[in-house]
Design an enzyme around this catalytic site. Sequence first.
Site, PDB file in Angstrom:
ATOM      1  N   ARG A  30      20.233  21.817  11.491  1.00 30.48           N
ATOM      2  CA  ARG A  30      19.618  20.503  11.214  1.00 30.48           C
ATOM      3  C   ARG A  30      20.378  19.742  10.133  1.00 30.48           C
ATOM      4  NH1 ARG A  30      14.513  18.455   8.505  1.00 30.48           N
ATOM      5  NH2 ARG A  30      13.632  16.853   9.860  1.00 30.48           N
ATOM      6  N   ILE A  56      14.413  11.208  11.478  1.00 33.52           N
ATOM      7  CA  ILE A  56      14.557  12.440  12.259  1.00 33.52           C
ATOM      8  C   ILE A  56      13.180  13.101  12.149  1.00 33.52           C
ATOM      9  CG2 ILE A  56      15.650  13.521  10.210  1.00 33.52           C
ATOM     10  CD1 ILE A  56      16.964  15.566  12.009  1.00 33.52           C
ATOM     11  N   SER A  57      12.621  13.509  13.292  1.00 33.48           N
ATOM     12  CA  SER A  57      11.256  14.054  13.282  1.00 33.48           C
ATOM     13  C   SER A  57      11.188  15.350  12.469  1.00 33.48           C
ATOM     14  CB  SER A  57      10.798  14.349  14.716  1.00 33.48           C
ATOM     15  OG  SER A  57      10.867  13.184  15.495  1.00 33.48           O
ATOM     16  N   ALA A  58       9.987  15.667  11.991  1.00 35.47           N
ATOM     17  CA  ALA A  58       9.772  16.918  11.249  1.00 35.47           C
ATOM     18  C   ALA A  58       9.974  18.106  12.186  1.00 35.47           C
ATOM     19  CB  ALA A  58       8.369  16.947  10.675  1.00 35.47           C
TER      20      ALA A  58
END
Length: 210
Positions: A30, A56-58
């Site tokens: 990530r 950016i999504s969790a």
Amino acid sequence: MDKENLIKKLKQHGYIKTKKVEQALLAVPRELFVPSNLKNYAYVDTPLEIGDGQTISAPHMVAIMCEALELKDGQKVLEVGAGSGYHAAVVAKIVGDKGHVYSVERIPFLAENAKTNLKKAGVKNVTIAVGDGSLGLPEYAPYDRIYVTCAAPDIPPPLKEQLEEDGVILIPVGGTMCDLIKGVKKNGVLKTRNLGGCAFVPLIGKYGHR
Ligand code: SAM
């Protein structure tokens, strides 16, 4: 927090349920998908700014969506909202080399960044396109799976049409506070159910918010 600890937490909370989702989250770095000044936060379970008010999504949301999609080896997947390219990279790992992820992003510089990030991470089975993903991506349809990473007022008709029979669609419906809706196409009709509340940036487009 490091990657292994984050993944342990996501398993403990029940967000990660299957080995394939766990392995994909372990395999994708990530830190390569977040802006360089935020790299220290790459394994904190939170969305992060990637520019132009987008995120950016969790990691827990990526895990929840990957599990709910019931992804299988070799599937063709459409993502609406590439953002950093991270979620697409995780899905691409799960569907494997014979599978493919097509991802549409409306903001050109994010699409370019996503391509660069995916290249750095060595992910080859993702294609990024620039455009209004509320129209889907008809040139590669139909898709075994479709997921949307931004909140739409309702399920866009082109996405329903471009979903394969027995295919699964996952889409946040509502405003910033929205419900994650899962639909399965049976005999050409989408049967939906609500997986619960969530928060997403808006889908902007013809079948989105304006
Ligand atoms: N999946 C991404 C990731 O892993 O980084 C996170 C995506 S972010 C939460 C939502 C994205 O949807 C934003 O990049 C936004 O620009 C994009 N978006 C909004 N409306 C869109 C549309 N009509 N078509 C394509 N992308 C759209």
